[in-house]
Motif scaffolding. Structure first.
Motif, PDB file in Angstrom:
ATOM      1  N   ARG A  37       0.861  -1.215  -0.056  1.00 21.68           N
ATOM      2  CA  ARG A  37       0.494  -0.249   0.164  1.00 21.68           C
ATOM      3  C   ARG A  37       1.064   1.173   0.126  1.00 21.68           C
ATOM      4  O   ARG A  37       1.764   1.423   0.723  1.00 21.68           O
ATOM      5  N   ILE A  38      -0.048   2.202  -0.931  1.00 16.38           N
ATOM      6  CA  ILE A  38       0.993   3.729  -0.275  1.00 16.38           C
ATOM      7  C   ILE A  38      -0.579   4.490   0.576  1.00 16.38           C
ATOM      8  O   ILE A  38      -1.087   4.589  -0.232  1.00 16.38           O
ATOM      9  N   VAL A  39      -0.034   4.662   1.881  1.00 13.67           N
ATOM     10  CA  VAL A  39      -0.325   5.565   2.939  1.00 13.67           C
ATOM     11  C   VAL A  39      -0.932   7.118   2.381  1.00 13.67           C
ATOM     12  O   VAL A  39       0.590   7.060   2.607  1.00 13.67           O
ATOM     13  N   LEU A  40      -1.648   7.894   1.277  1.00 14.66           N
ATOM     14  CA  LEU A  40      -1.306   9.121   1.728  1.00 14.66           C
ATOM     15  C   LEU A  40      -2.565   9.429   2.910  1.00 14.66           C
ATOM     16  O   LEU A  40      -3.548   9.161   3.389  1.00 14.66           O
ATOM     17  N   LEU A  41      -1.622  10.528   3.775  1.00 10.89           N
ATOM     18  CA  LEU A  41      -2.507  11.658   4.867  1.00 10.89           C
ATOM     19  C   LEU A  41      -1.274  12.914   5.026  1.00 10.89           C
ATOM     20  O   LEU A  41      -1.498  13.394   4.284  1.00 10.89           O
ATOM     21  N   PRO A  42      -3.342  13.738   5.995  1.00 15.26           N
ATOM     22  CA  PRO A  42      -3.213  14.738   5.305  1.00 15.26           C
ATOM     23  C   PRO A  42      -1.592  15.838   5.784  1.00 15.26           C
ATOM     24  O   PRO A  42      -1.059  14.883   6.490  1.00 15.26           O
ATOM     25  N   GLY A  43      -1.599  16.183   4.937  1.00 13.96           N
ATOM     26  CA  GLY A  43      -0.305  17.672   5.043  1.00 13.96           C
ATOM     27  C   GLY A  43       0.240  16.908   4.629  1.00 13.96           C
ATOM     28  O   GLY A  43       1.932  16.760   4.200  1.00 13.96           O
ATOM     29  N   GLY A  44       0.250  16.419   3.124  1.00 13.49           N
ATOM     30  CA  GLY A  44       1.234  15.823   1.681  1.00 13.49           C
ATOM     31  C   GLY A  44       2.295  14.494   2.517  1.00 13.49           C
ATOM     32  O   GLY A  44       2.889  14.416   2.226  1.00 13.49           O
ATOM     33  N   VAL A  45       1.840  13.637   3.629  1.00 14.00           N
ATOM     34  CA  VAL A  45       2.728  12.593   3.543  1.00 14.00           C
ATOM     35  C   VAL A  45       1.623  11.202   3.199  1.00 14.00           C
ATOM     36  O   VAL A  45       1.281  11.337   3.173  1.00 14.00           O
TER      37      VAL A  45
END
Length: 95
Positions: A37-45
């Motif tokens: 998985r590629i996990v994208l989190l708020p704030g560009g993480v």
């Protein structure tokens, strides 16, 4: 009954959405060993996440991919359980 890798993966996806993010399944034709998985989190993480069971082992290709990600300064982690998913989100989200 022991947890299957797919159970941990589904849990990760659900928790990512609960934290305002996305957890995209990554398939890269012609490239073996990429993270699940590629996990994208708020704030560009952005994190590359490999899911394994408690007894699962990384293949040589997965170890090579992990080393390459770390060499380039990318965020990479192997997660082996639902509690590890929760612990990881505690350290990487603000919610």
């Amino acid at each position: 009954m022991p947890l299957l890798e797919r159970d941990i993966e589904r849990y990760l996806v659900r928790r990512a959405v609960e934290h305002g993010g996305k957890a995209y399944k990554w398939v890269s034709p012609g490239h073996v060993g990429v993270a699940d998985r590629i996990v994208l989190l708020p704030g560009g993480v952005v994190w590359f996440v490999e899911l394994k069971t408690a007894t699962g082992r990384l293949s040589p290709w997965q170890r090579l991919f992990a080393a390459e990600m770390r060499r380039m300064g990318m965020n990479y982690i192997v997660i082996r359980s639902k509690p590890e998913v929760d612990q990881w989100f505690l350290g990487h989200t603000k919610t």
